[in-house]
Motif scaffolding. Structure first.
Motif, PDB file in Angstrom:
ATOM      1  N   GLY A  18       0.831  -1.241  -0.027  1.00  0.00           N
ATOM      2  CA  GLY A  18      -0.076  -0.048  -0.008  1.00  0.00           C
ATOM      3  C   GLY A  18       0.809   1.336  -0.007  1.00  0.00           C
ATOM      4  O   GLY A  18       0.096   2.511  -0.037  1.00  0.00           O
ATOM      5  N   ALA A  19       2.154   1.297  -0.055  1.00  0.00           N
ATOM      6  CA  ALA A  19       3.030   2.345   0.018  1.00  0.00           C
ATOM      7  C   ALA A  19       3.323   2.997  -1.523  1.00  0.00           C
ATOM      8  O   ALA A  19       3.962   4.088  -1.382  1.00  0.00           O
ATOM      9  N   SER A  20       2.792   2.235  -2.421  1.00  0.00           N
ATOM     10  CA  SER A  20       3.151   2.913  -3.798  1.00  0.00           C
ATOM     11  C   SER A  20       2.160   2.113  -4.705  1.00  0.00           C
ATOM     12  O   SER A  20       1.501   1.324  -4.407  1.00  0.00           O
ATOM     13  N   GLY A  21       2.070   2.644  -6.021  1.00  0.00           N
ATOM     14  CA  GLY A  21       1.651   2.016  -7.199  1.00  0.00           C
ATOM     15  C   GLY A  21       0.135   1.647  -6.891  1.00  0.00           C
ATOM     16  O   GLY A  21      -0.850   2.587  -6.210  1.00  0.00           O
ATOM     17  N   LEU A  22      -0.336   0.297  -7.221  1.00  0.00           N
ATOM     18  CA  LEU A  22      -1.764   0.121  -7.598  1.00  0.00           C
ATOM     19  C   LEU A  22      -2.407  -0.199  -6.028  1.00  0.00           C
ATOM     20  O   LEU A  22      -3.426   0.590  -5.794  1.00  0.00           O
ATOM     21  N   GLY A  23      -1.524  -0.486  -4.868  1.00  0.00           N
ATOM     22  CA  GLY A  23      -2.098  -0.420  -3.724  1.00  0.00           C
ATOM     23  C   GLY A  23      -2.419   0.975  -3.163  1.00  0.00           C
ATOM     24  O   GLY A  23      -3.474   0.966  -2.456  1.00  0.00           O
ATOM     25  N   LYS A  24      -1.470   1.905  -3.387  1.00  0.00           N
ATOM     26  CA  LYS A  24      -1.768   3.249  -2.757  1.00  0.00           C
ATOM     27  C   LYS A  24      -3.015   3.823  -3.453  1.00  0.00           C
ATOM     28  O   LYS A  24      -3.752   4.662  -3.049  1.00  0.00           O
ATOM     29  N   ALA A  25      -2.883   3.601  -4.745  1.00  0.00           N
ATOM     30  CA  ALA A  25      -4.259   4.395  -5.562  1.00  0.00           C
ATOM     31  C   ALA A  25      -5.525   3.651  -5.046  1.00  0.00           C
ATOM     32  O   ALA A  25      -6.390   4.370  -5.110  1.00  0.00           O
ATOM     33  N   ALA A  26      -5.541   2.498  -5.015  1.00  0.00           N
ATOM     34  CA  ALA A  26      -6.665   1.939  -4.500  1.00  0.00           C
ATOM     35  C   ALA A  26      -7.045   2.295  -3.068  1.00  0.00           C
ATOM     36  O   ALA A  26      -8.213   2.582  -2.760  1.00  0.00           O
ATOM     37  N   ALA A  27      -6.260   2.234  -2.345  1.00  0.00           N
ATOM     38  CA  ALA A  27      -6.382   2.657  -0.828  1.00  0.00           C
ATOM     39  C   ALA A  27      -6.752   4.272  -0.820  1.00  0.00           C
ATOM     40  O   ALA A  27      -7.799   4.482   0.017  1.00  0.00           O
ATOM     41  N   ALA A  28      -6.517   5.059  -1.559  1.00  0.00           N
ATOM     42  CA  ALA A  28      -7.000   6.428  -1.546  1.00  0.00           C
ATOM     43  C   ALA A  28      -8.453   6.604  -2.177  1.00  0.00           C
ATOM     44  O   ALA A  28      -9.056   7.392  -1.426  1.00  0.00           O
ATOM     45  N   ARG A  29      -8.774   5.793  -2.972  1.00  0.00           N
ATOM     46  CA  ARG A  29     -10.102   5.546  -3.655  1.00  0.00           C
ATOM     47  C   ARG A  29     -10.936   5.185  -2.585  1.00  0.00           C
ATOM     48  O   ARG A  29     -12.036   5.858  -2.348  1.00  0.00           O
ATOM     49  N   ILE A  30     -10.629   4.033  -1.746  1.00  0.00           N
ATOM     50  CA  ILE A  30     -11.506   3.480  -0.628  1.00  0.00           C
ATOM     51  C   ILE A  30     -11.667   4.606   0.366  1.00  0.00           C
ATOM     52  O   ILE A  30     -12.770   4.934   0.883  1.00  0.00           O
ATOM     53  N   VAL A  31     -10.671   5.265   0.560  1.00  0.00           N
ATOM     54  CA  VAL A  31     -10.698   6.415   1.631  1.00  0.00           C
ATOM     55  C   VAL A  31     -11.726   7.458   1.082  1.00  0.00           C
ATOM     56  O   VAL A  31     -12.618   8.021   1.920  1.00  0.00           O
ATOM     57  N   ALA A  32     -11.358   7.814   0.129  1.00  0.00           N
ATOM     58  CA  ALA A  32     -12.191   9.021  -0.626  1.00  0.00           C
ATOM     59  C   ALA A  32     -13.630   8.821  -0.776  1.00  0.00           C
ATOM     60  O   ALA A  32     -14.636   9.632  -0.862  1.00  0.00           O
ATOM     61  N   GLU A  33     -13.862   7.200  -0.669  1.00  0.00           N
ATOM     62  CA  GLU A  33     -15.217   7.001  -0.930  1.00  0.00           C
ATOM     63  C   GLU A  33     -16.034   6.540   0.394  1.00  0.00           C
ATOM     64  O   GLU A  33     -16.902   5.673   0.256  1.00  0.00           O
ATOM     65  N   GLY A  34     -15.152   7.037   1.479  1.00  0.00           N
ATOM     66  CA  GLY A  34     -16.040   6.644   2.742  1.00  0.00           C
ATOM     67  C   GLY A  34     -15.567   5.756   3.747  1.00  0.00           C
ATOM     68  O   GLY A  34     -15.902   5.618   4.748  1.00  0.00           O
ATOM     69  N   GLY A  35     -14.490   4.676   3.393  1.00  0.00           N
ATOM     70  CA  GLY A  35     -13.908   3.580   4.007  1.00  0.00           C
ATOM     71  C   GLY A  35     -12.628   4.069   4.849  1.00  0.00           C
ATOM     72  O   GLY A  35     -12.136   5.130   4.572  1.00  0.00           O
ATOM     73  N   LYS A  36     -12.327   3.049   5.510  1.00  0.00           N
ATOM     74  CA  LYS A  36     -11.006   3.155   6.514  1.00  0.00           C
ATOM     75  C   LYS A  36      -9.987   1.968   5.978  1.00  0.00           C
ATOM     76  O   LYS A  36     -10.548   1.125   5.662  1.00  0.00           O
ATOM     77  N   VAL A  37      -8.720   2.478   5.921  1.00  0.00           N
ATOM     78  CA  VAL A  37      -7.783   1.582   5.279  1.00  0.00           C
ATOM     79  C   VAL A  37      -6.588   1.518   6.349  1.00  0.00           C
ATOM     80  O   VAL A  37      -6.034   2.731   6.930  1.00  0.00           O
ATOM     81  N   VAL A  38      -6.136   0.459   6.422  1.00  0.00           N
ATOM     82  CA  VAL A  38      -4.575   0.212   6.835  1.00  0.00           C
ATOM     83  C   VAL A  38      -3.683  -0.244   5.797  1.00  0.00           C
ATOM     84  O   VAL A  38      -4.029  -1.230   5.232  1.00  0.00           O
ATOM     85  N   LEU A  39      -2.526   0.410   5.551  1.00  0.00           N
ATOM     86  CA  LEU A  39      -1.505   0.023   4.480  1.00  0.00           C
ATOM     87  C   LEU A  39      -0.668  -1.072   5.199  1.00  0.00           C
ATOM     88  O   LEU A  39       0.030  -0.518   6.206  1.00  0.00           O
ATOM     89  N   TRP A  40      -0.309  -1.953   4.532  1.00  0.00           N
ATOM     90  CA  TRP A  40       0.947  -2.888   4.922  1.00  0.00           C
ATOM     91  C   TRP A  40       1.876  -2.745   3.697  1.00  0.00           C
ATOM     92  O   TRP A  40       1.496  -2.488   2.510  1.00  0.00           O
ATOM     93  N   ASP A  41       3.103  -2.706   4.048  1.00  0.00           N
ATOM     94  CA  ASP A  41       4.060  -2.490   2.936  1.00  0.00           C
ATOM     95  C   ASP A  41       5.396  -2.939   3.941  1.00  0.00           C
ATOM     96  O   ASP A  41       5.784  -2.712   5.015  1.00  0.00           O
ATOM     97  N   LEU A  42       6.638  -3.231   2.935  1.00  0.00           N
ATOM     98  CA  LEU A  42       7.788  -3.507   3.792  1.00  0.00           C
ATOM     99  C   LEU A  42       8.592  -2.123   3.893  1.00  0.00           C
ATOM    100  O   LEU A  42       9.287  -2.035   4.798  1.00  0.00           O
ATOM    101  N   ASN A  43       8.335  -1.114   3.147  1.00  0.00           N
ATOM    102  CA  ASN A  43       8.898   0.263   3.151  1.00  0.00           C
ATOM    103  C   ASN A  43       8.264   1.089   4.209  1.00  0.00           C
ATOM    104  O   ASN A  43       7.512   1.773   3.836  1.00  0.00           O
TER     105      ASN A  43
END
Length: 249
Positions: A18-43
């Motif tokens: 979730g720190a970059s690329g598709l994961g990050k973009a999808a997470a941003a959309r979910i938050v923008a559409e009312g959801g809550k997100v926890v991001l997992w990544d190695l970085n």
């Protein structure tokens, strides 16, 4: 980016990679559409930046190929979010770009550990939370390479084929339990993962796309968020394609 306000109201998601690329973009959309997100990544450093940019509720730095770390991260995410409705498995690496007879064994094993075993581990540890709710959406990011195979990318192709097969099996297991499981099979799109590949390999993959261009991350993020939403209610154990016409099956 077109958003659908309220589509994820009351929903909570984990996004790996979730720190970059598709994961990050999808997470941003979910938050923008009312959801809550926890991001997992190695970085860990990139995670903090992504948290600020996406509005995520929390982050967890971990290696998804470490089962104990995944177990702990799942419990921590449940504590942060209160519930888990959505899992998007976007973490992945490409591995070496060489013929099979020259492929480093350590690179092969690492690709399998992250791309395939990591997907298994996250699903294994998160699904029980979904079963508690009688609801869930799982999106496993695979690749057209998992359908067609890319030369000099045997580990990546095999791992993504494994993700597709795993998704088909898991989706059938959960078909009557309110948990929908599908895979995305994108062709090459603009993403930090391309930095792991030589330009010649990127050009080869671009040349296989009938539209004649690389994908845009928001195109795949739009598909992912549909797959992660309540609207995706009668398709499971399947694949969704964002390949510019490269794969039609």
């Amino acid at each position: 980016m077109t958003t659908y306000p309220g589509r994820f109201d009351g929903r909570a998601a984990i996004v790996t990679g979730g720190a970059s690329g598709l994961g990050k973009a999808a997470a941003a959309r979910i938050v923008a559409e009312g959801g809550k997100v926890v991001l997992w990544d190695l970085n860990a450093e990139a995670l903090e930046t992504a948290k600020a940019e996406t509005g995520a509720s929390g982050v967890v730095a971990l290696d998804v190929s470490n089962l104990d770390a995944v177990k702990a991260a799942a419990a921590q995410s449940k504590d942060i979010l209160g519930r888990i409705d959505i899992l998007i498995n976007s973490a992945g690496i490409t591995g070496a770009t060489v013929p099979v007879w020259e492929f480093p064994v350590d690179s092969w094993l690492k690709v399998m550990e992250i791309n395939l075993n990591g997907t298994f581990y996250t699903c294994r540890e998160v699904i029980p939370f979904m079963l508690e709710n009688g609801y869930g959406r799982i999106v496993n990011v695979a690749s057209v390479a998992g359908k067609e195979g890319n030369p000099n990318a045997s580990a990546y192709s095999a791992s993504k084929a494994g993700v597709i097969g795993f998704t088909k099996s898991l989706g059938k297991e959960l078909a009557t339990k309110g948990v929908i499981v599908n895979a995305l099979t994108p062709a090459t799109f603009e993403s930090p993962i391309l930095a792991q590949l030589p330009p010649s390999q990127v050009e080869y993959m671009k040349g296989k796309i009938p539209m004649g261009r690389l994908g845009i991350v928001d195109e795949s993020a739009a598909m992912v968020t549909f797959m992660a939403s309540e609207e995706c209610s009668f398709t499971t154990a399947s694949t969704f394609d964002t390949s510019g016409g490269r794969t039609t099956f």
